[in-house]
Design a protein around this motif. Structure first.
Motif, short mmCIF file in Angstrom:
data_model
loop_
_atom_site.label_atom_id
_atom_site.label_comp_id
_atom_site.label_asym_id
_atom_site.label_seq_id
_atom_site.Cartn_x
_atom_site.Cartn_y
_atom_site.Cartn_z
N PHE A 1 -7.49 -1.09 -16.62
CA PHE A 1 -6.81 -0.67 -15.40
C PHE A 1 -7.53 -1.17 -14.14
CE2 PHE A 1 -4.39 2.38 -17.98
CZ PHE A 1 -3.13 2.13 -17.46
N ARG A 2 -8.84 -1.34 -14.22
CA ARG A 2 -9.58 -1.91 -13.09
C ARG A 2 -9.10 -3.34 -12.84
NH1 ARG A 2 -14.67 -1.18 -14.54
NH2 ARG A 2 -14.86 0.75 -13.37
N GLY A 3 -8.89 -4.10 -13.93
CA GLY A 3 -8.35 -5.45 -13.78
C GLY A 3 -6.95 -5.45 -13.17
N GLN A 4 -6.11 -4.54 -13.62
CA GLN A 4 -4.76 -4.42 -13.06
C GLN A 4 -4.83 -4.02 -11.58
OE1 GLN A 4 -2.89 -6.04 -15.27
NE2 GLN A 4 -1.32 -4.47 -15.36
N GLU A 5 -5.76 -3.13 -11.25
CA GLU A 5 -5.90 -2.68 -9.86
C GLU A 5 -6.35 -3.83 -8.96
OE1 GLU A 5 -8.46 0.52 -7.23
OE2 GLU A 5 -8.71 0.47 -9.39
N THR A 6 -7.28 -4.64 -9.45
CA THR A 6 -7.76 -5.79 -8.68
C THR A 6 -6.63 -6.78 -8.45
OG1 THR A 6 -9.96 -5.54 -9.65
CG2 THR A 6 -9.46 -7.66 -8.64
N LEU A 7 -5.86 -7.03 -9.49
CA LEU A 7 -4.70 -7.92 -9.37
C LEU A 7 -3.68 -7.35 -8.38
CD1 LEU A 7 -3.22 -10.46 -10.44
CD2 LEU A 7 -2.21 -8.96 -12.18
N ALA A 8 -3.43 -6.06 -8.44
CA ALA A 8 -2.48 -5.42 -7.52
C ALA A 8 -2.97 -5.49 -6.08
CB ALA A 8 -2.25 -3.96 -7.93
N ALA A 9 -4.28 -5.34 -5.87
CA ALA A 9 -4.83 -5.42 -4.52
C ALA A 9 -4.66 -6.84 -3.96
CB ALA A 9 -6.30 -5.02 -4.52
N GLU A 10 -4.89 -7.84 -4.80
CA GLU A 10 -4.71 -9.22 -4.36
C GLU A 10 -3.25 -9.51 -4.01
OE1 GLU A 10 -6.25 -11.66 -7.48
OE2 GLU A 10 -8.31 -11.00 -7.16
N GLN A 11 -2.34 -9.02 -4.87
CA GLN A 11 -0.92 -9.22 -4.61
C GLN A 11 -0.48 -8.51 -3.34
OE1 GLN A 11 1.06 -7.93 -8.16
NE2 GLN A 11 0.90 -9.93 -9.14
N ALA A 12 -0.96 -7.32 -3.13
CA ALA A 12 -0.60 -6.57 -1.92
C ALA A 12 -1.10 -7.29 -0.67
CB ALA A 12 -1.16 -5.15 -1.98
N LYS A 13 -2.30 -7.82 -0.74
CA LYS A 13 -2.87 -8.52 0.40
C LYS A 13 -2.07 -9.79 0.71
CE LYS A 13 -7.22 -10.45 2.03
NZ LYS A 13 -8.61 -10.77 1.67
N GLU A 14 -1.68 -10.51 -0.33
CA GLU A 14 -0.96 -11.77 -0.15
C GLU A 14 0.49 -11.57 0.26
OE1 GLU A 14 -1.25 -13.87 -3.82
OE2 GLU A 14 -3.41 -14.18 -3.66
N LYS A 15 1.15 -10.62 -0.38
CA LYS A 15 2.60 -10.55 -0.27
C LYS A 15 3.15 -9.51 0.70
CE LYS A 15 3.31 -12.19 -4.97
NZ LYS A 15 3.85 -11.84 -6.29
N SER A 16 2.37 -8.50 1.06
CA SER A 16 2.95 -7.42 1.88
C SER A 16 3.40 -7.92 3.25
CB SER A 16 1.98 -6.25 2.01
OG SER A 16 0.81 -6.64 2.67
N GLY A 17 2.62 -8.73 3.91
CA GLY A 17 3.03 -9.30 5.19
C GLY A 17 4.15 -10.30 5.03
N LEU A 18 4.11 -11.03 3.92
CA LEU A 18 5.14 -12.02 3.65
C LEU A 18 6.51 -11.38 3.51
CD1 LEU A 18 5.82 -15.00 2.93
CD2 LEU A 18 5.36 -14.38 0.55
N TYR A 19 6.58 -10.23 2.85
CA TYR A 19 7.87 -9.55 2.68
C TYR A 19 8.47 -9.14 4.02
CZ TYR A 19 7.42 -9.22 -2.40
OH TYR A 19 7.34 -9.51 -3.74
N GLY A 20 7.63 -8.66 4.93
CA GLY A 20 8.13 -8.30 6.26
C GLY A 20 8.68 -9.51 7.00
N LYS A 21 7.96 -10.64 6.92
CA LYS A 21 8.42 -11.86 7.58
C LYS A 21 9.70 -12.39 6.96
CE LYS A 21 3.75 -13.06 8.90
NZ LYS A 21 2.56 -13.83 8.54
N ILE A 22 9.78 -12.36 5.65
CA ILE A 22 11.01 -12.79 4.98
C ILE A 22 12.17 -11.90 5.39
CG2 ILE A 22 12.17 -12.90 2.74
CD1 ILE A 22 9.56 -13.97 1.58
N GLY A 23 11.92 -10.60 5.53
CA GLY A 23 12.96 -9.68 5.97
C GLY A 23 13.49 -10.02 7.35
N ILE A 24 12.59 -10.29 8.27
CA ILE A 24 13.01 -10.64 9.63
C ILE A 24 13.81 -11.94 9.63
CG2 ILE A 24 12.18 -11.45 11.88
CD1 ILE A 24 9.98 -9.38 11.68
N PHE A 25 13.27 -12.95 8.96
CA PHE A 25 13.95 -14.25 8.97
C PHE A 25 15.29 -14.22 8.23
CE2 PHE A 25 9.60 -15.93 9.82
CZ PHE A 25 9.87 -16.34 11.11
#
Length: 147
Positions: free
Chosen positions: A113-137
């Motif tokens: 689960f630590r590995g899954q959490e690390t992966l989830a943190a990386e995905q959140a960092k990369e994609k969370s801002g991207l989703y907002g920008k995609i929504g606006i555009f």
């Protein structure tokens, strides 16, 4: 005037959807963290010889895990398919061995689960801002197509 309000509402709705999907990624990371802490605390309490059902009912609420009818139940909100499968596998073998094997099982699954959490943190960092920008555009694109 109404056309402008409608276009603004469309753009805001698309942007809000993007923000929501970004928030879900962050929530997945926090749920995985809570599950990992739950497993660590479960391992500590197993060493004391407590009943597993009692342990889960005391400490499982933070991770969304409850104990009903002698079987552990969990609410896998915000978790992806691999997280749910890993959590199910953990609960399938829980309580089937001696104390040492159960503590070792908890340690192994905590590491997974630590590995899954690390992966989830990386995905959140990369994609969370991207989703907002995609929504606006996407909202702007739809508004331009409608006008």
């Amino acid at each position: 005037m109404l056309k402008g309000i409608g276009i603004a509402a469309l753009i805001l709705a698309c942007w809000g959807t993007g923000i929501y999907f970004g928030w879900r990624l962050k929530e997945r990371r926090s749920r995985l963290s809570a599950i990992r802490l739950f497993i660590g605390e479960l391992s500590d309490r197993i060493r004391t010889g407590s009943e597993i059902g009692e342990i889960i009912s005391e400490i499982g609420d933070r991770a969304g895990i409850t104990y009903q009818d002698l079987t552990p139940c969990f609410e896998p909100d915000y978790l992806i398919k691999s997280d749910k499968k890993l959590l199910s596998e953990f609960f399938e073998g829980l309580g089937l061995g001696d104390t040492e094997s159960q503590c070792e099982r908890c340690r192994v699954y905590s590491d997974l689960f630590r590995g899954q959490e690390t992966l989830a943190a990386e995905q959140a960092k990369e994609k969370s801002g991207l989703y907002g920008k995609i929504g606006i555009f996407s909202g702007l694109f739809i508004a331009v197509m409608l006008v």
